[in-house]
Design a protein around this motif. Structure first.
Motif, PDB file in Angstrom:
ATOM      1  N   GLY A  22      27.061  51.769  26.121  1.00 47.89           N
ATOM      2  CA  GLY A  22      26.904  51.573  27.551  1.00 47.89           C
ATOM      3  C   GLY A  22      26.919  52.901  28.250  1.00 47.89           C
ATOM      4  N   THR A  23      27.567  52.906  29.398  1.00 52.85           N
ATOM      5  CA  THR A  23      27.599  54.130  30.179  1.00 52.85           C
ATOM      6  C   THR A  23      28.726  55.043  29.773  1.00 52.85           C
ATOM      7  N   ALA A  24      29.556  54.591  28.894  1.00 55.44           N
ATOM      8  CA  ALA A  24      30.622  55.457  28.407  1.00 55.44           C
ATOM      9  C   ALA A  24      30.063  56.362  27.327  1.00 55.44           C
ATOM     10  N   VAL A  25      30.826  57.375  26.951  1.00 56.02           N
ATOM     11  CA  VAL A  25      30.472  58.191  25.803  1.00 56.02           C
ATOM     12  C   VAL A  25      30.472  57.297  24.582  1.00 56.02           C
ATOM     13  N   MET A  26      29.482  57.402  23.720  1.00 54.29           N
ATOM     14  CA  MET A  26      29.398  56.494  22.576  1.00 54.29           C
ATOM     15  C   MET A  26      30.475  56.834  21.570  1.00 54.29           C
ATOM     16  N   VAL A  27      31.313  55.836  21.271  1.00 52.07           N
ATOM     17  CA  VAL A  27      32.398  56.011  20.325  1.00 52.07           C
ATOM     18  C   VAL A  27      32.411  54.805  19.419  1.00 52.07           C
ATOM     19  N   ALA A  28      32.583  54.992  18.132  1.00 49.38           N
ATOM     20  CA  ALA A  28      32.668  53.869  17.188  1.00 49.38           C
ATOM     21  C   ALA A  28      34.116  53.492  17.023  1.00 49.38           C
ATOM     22  N   VAL A  29      34.431  52.226  17.220  1.00 51.99           N
ATOM     23  CA  VAL A  29      35.789  51.726  17.078  1.00 51.99           C
ATOM     24  C   VAL A  29      35.794  50.710  15.957  1.00 51.99           C
ATOM     25  N   THR A  30      36.495  50.951  14.902  1.00 58.51           N
ATOM     26  CA  THR A  30      36.563  50.015  13.796  1.00 58.51           C
ATOM     27  C   THR A  30      37.808  49.167  13.928  1.00 58.51           C
ATOM     28  N   GLY A 228      25.429  56.812  38.431  1.00 62.87           N
ATOM     29  CA  GLY A 228      24.189  56.091  38.667  1.00 62.87           C
ATOM     30  C   GLY A 228      23.858  55.019  37.666  1.00 62.87           C
ATOM     31  N   ARG A 229      24.681  54.858  36.623  1.00 60.39           N
ATOM     32  CA  ARG A 229      24.357  53.900  35.574  1.00 60.39           C
ATOM     33  C   ARG A 229      25.049  52.556  35.768  1.00 60.39           C
ATOM     34  N   GLN A 230      26.110  52.523  36.572  1.00 58.64           N
ATOM     35  CA  GLN A 230      26.851  51.290  36.758  1.00 58.64           C
ATOM     36  C   GLN A 230      27.012  50.988  38.247  1.00 58.64           C
ATOM     37  N   SER A 231      27.555  49.813  38.514  1.00 60.45           N
ATOM     38  CA  SER A 231      27.771  49.411  39.900  1.00 60.45           C
ATOM     39  C   SER A 231      28.849  50.265  40.545  1.00 60.45           C
ATOM     40  N   GLY A 232      28.954  50.158  41.852  1.00 60.14           N
ATOM     41  CA  GLY A 232      29.937  50.943  42.597  1.00 60.14           C
ATOM     42  C   GLY A 232      31.366  50.679  42.186  1.00 60.14           C
ATOM     43  N   ASP A 233      31.607  49.522  41.536  1.00 60.91           N
ATOM     44  CA  ASP A 233      32.968  49.199  41.100  1.00 60.91           C
ATOM     45  C   ASP A 233      33.456  50.139  40.009  1.00 60.91           C
ATOM     46  N   LEU A 234      32.524  50.695  39.249  1.00 59.76           N
ATOM     47  CA  LEU A 234      32.919  51.484  38.090  1.00 59.76           C
ATOM     48  C   LEU A 234      32.471  52.951  38.146  1.00 59.76           C
ATOM     49  N   ASP A 235      31.690  53.326  39.151  1.00 61.94           N
ATOM     50  CA  ASP A 235      31.129  54.671  39.132  1.00 61.94           C
ATOM     51  C   ASP A 235      32.152  55.763  39.394  1.00 61.94           C
ATOM     52  N   GLN A 236      33.387  55.380  39.782  1.00 60.73           N
ATOM     53  CA  GLN A 236      34.434  56.379  39.968  1.00 60.73           C
ATOM     54  C   GLN A 236      35.284  56.592  38.716  1.00 60.73           C
ATOM     55  N   ASP A 259      33.427  44.262  27.371  1.00 66.46           N
ATOM     56  CA  ASP A 259      32.542  44.312  28.532  1.00 66.46           C
ATOM     57  C   ASP A 259      33.289  44.594  29.827  1.00 66.46           C
ATOM     58  N   PHE A 260      34.605  44.532  29.777  1.00 67.12           N
ATOM     59  CA  PHE A 260      35.392  44.700  30.994  1.00 67.12           C
ATOM     60  C   PHE A 260      36.037  46.077  31.047  1.00 67.12           C
ATOM     61  N   VAL A 261      36.039  46.655  32.229  1.00 68.08           N
ATOM     62  CA  VAL A 261      36.669  47.954  32.475  1.00 68.08           C
ATOM     63  C   VAL A 261      37.736  47.755  33.537  1.00 68.08           C
ATOM     64  N   ILE A 262      38.935  48.224  33.241  1.00 70.24           N
ATOM     65  CA  ILE A 262      40.040  48.100  34.194  1.00 70.24           C
ATOM     66  C   ILE A 262      40.269  49.459  34.846  1.00 70.24           C
ATOM     67  N   ASP A 263      40.065  49.513  36.145  1.00 69.87           N
ATOM     68  CA  ASP A 263      40.312  50.732  36.918  1.00 69.87           C
ATOM     69  C   ASP A 263      41.780  50.707  37.327  1.00 69.87           C
ATOM     70  N   LEU A 264      42.600  51.467  36.624  1.00 72.76           N
ATOM     71  CA  LEU A 264      44.038  51.466  36.894  1.00 72.76           C
ATOM     72  C   LEU A 264      44.363  52.152  38.209  1.00 72.76           C
ATOM     73  N   LYS A 271      32.903  44.787  35.356  1.00 70.07           N
ATOM     74  CA  LYS A 271      32.206  44.372  34.154  1.00 70.07           C
ATOM     75  C   LYS A 271      30.996  45.256  33.940  1.00 70.07           C
ATOM     76  N   LEU A 272      30.821  45.709  32.704  1.00 65.55           N
ATOM     77  CA  LEU A 272      29.670  46.535  32.365  1.00 65.55           C
ATOM     78  C   LEU A 272      28.405  45.687  32.379  1.00 65.55           C
ATOM     79  N   THR A 273      27.310  46.285  32.797  1.00 62.82           N
ATOM     80  CA  THR A 273      26.029  45.583  32.831  1.00 62.82           C
ATOM     81  C   THR A 273      25.018  46.341  31.988  1.00 62.82           C
ATOM     82  N   GLY A 274      24.059  45.634  31.458  1.00 67.50           N
ATOM     83  CA  GLY A 274      22.985  46.279  30.710  1.00 67.50           C
ATOM     84  C   GLY A 274      23.409  46.717  29.335  1.00 67.50           C
TER      85      GLY A 274
END
Length: 274
Positions: A22-30, A228-236, A259-264, A271-274
């Protein structure tokens, strides 16, 4: 696992590798396989054989060696020496020394209460001039997150003198989340309408209601948004402290909540889109 467990948040995941993109840095989580009461994954034959040998007075190699005995760890001293790891007493003391009254009053933790959120305490590297000095003072680096202004504050404390020798403040830096932050993120997700799927998947997996983060094992990954890749809820996210949770049913499967991002910082769930 019951065959009905495949809806809601998407799925209950057992024994799989999740690619976090997604819009995060790509990381593999096993993610490990489904954890039951017995997670050894063995057949039980070797254990039974070892038990029988122990009963016969033989070692696991069958050569007559006495069974192993687990010895209690030696008592930990109040103060370590040289490059010894920090003792529990040193860790507690350095945390107290690092947070003076001014810092306590001006900062905020993940719960919105007074005082910074502690992230980590590590033995500090010696100064260059002290590398060959066996009596060099022991120092510790204590890292905090201040939710008041979204800054990472690292204080270097001299354990011999009890003084804070250096303070470093950084913006836009996001160290790994602490356990307390993971728990708070789960609290926020469960309290949000976005948490309905997590609750439903937990009930499918266990038959019980999910009411508290204490019912889960929690891993989290810091999330930084690409502008610019996500909605205003997550761009910060990145300036704000944001995480993605990877919850696991205790003695059970992982639940896919990626799919969910918690802004602490803002105490919101997106929620991530795309």
């Amino acid at each position: 696992m019951r065959s009905t467990v495949h809806r809601h948040l998407g799925k209950v995941v057992a024994g799989t590798a999740i690619a976090v993109a997604g819009t995060a840095v790509m990381v593999a989580v096993t993610l490990p396989g489904t954890a039951g009461a017995d997670e050894s994954g063995g057949t039980g034959k070797a254990a039974g054989s070892a038990q029988q040998q122990a009963a016969d007075g033989l070692g696991a190699d069958g050569l007559g060696a006495a069974p192993g005995v687990v010895q209690q760890a030696p008592a930990e001293g109040e103060k370590g020496t040289g490059r010894d790891p920090l003792t529990d007493d040193e860790t507690k003391r350095v945390e107290q020394l690092a947070v003076n009254q001014q810092f306590l009053n001006s900062s905020e933790n993940v719960d919105g209460k007074r005082g910074p959120q502690r992230l980590d305490v590590q033995l500090a590297d010696p100064e260059t001039s002290e590398l060959d000095n066996p009596n060099a003072p022991r120092r510790a680096d204590v890292t905090f997150y201040d939710y008041k202004d979204d800054t990472v504050v690292t204080k270097t404390v001299n354990l011999d003198s009890g003084k804070v020798e250096q303070t470093d403040t950084q913006h836009g830096v996001q160290p790994p989340a602490s356990h307390a932050e993971n728990v708070e993120a789960a609290e926020l997700l469960l309290a949000s309408p976005q948490g309905a799927g997590l609750k439903a998947d937990y009930k499918d997996a266990t038959g019980n209601e999910l009411t508290s983060p204490d019912q889960l094992l929690l891993m989290a990954m810091v999330y930084k948004a690409t502008p610019g890749r996500q909605s205003g809820d997550l761009d910060q996210c990145g300036e704000h402290r944001c995480v993605r949770l990877f919850p696991k049913v205790k003695n059970g499967p992982w639940i896919d909540a990626r799919d969910f991002v918690i802004d602490l910082s803002a105490r919101k769930v997106g929620k991530l889109t795309g």
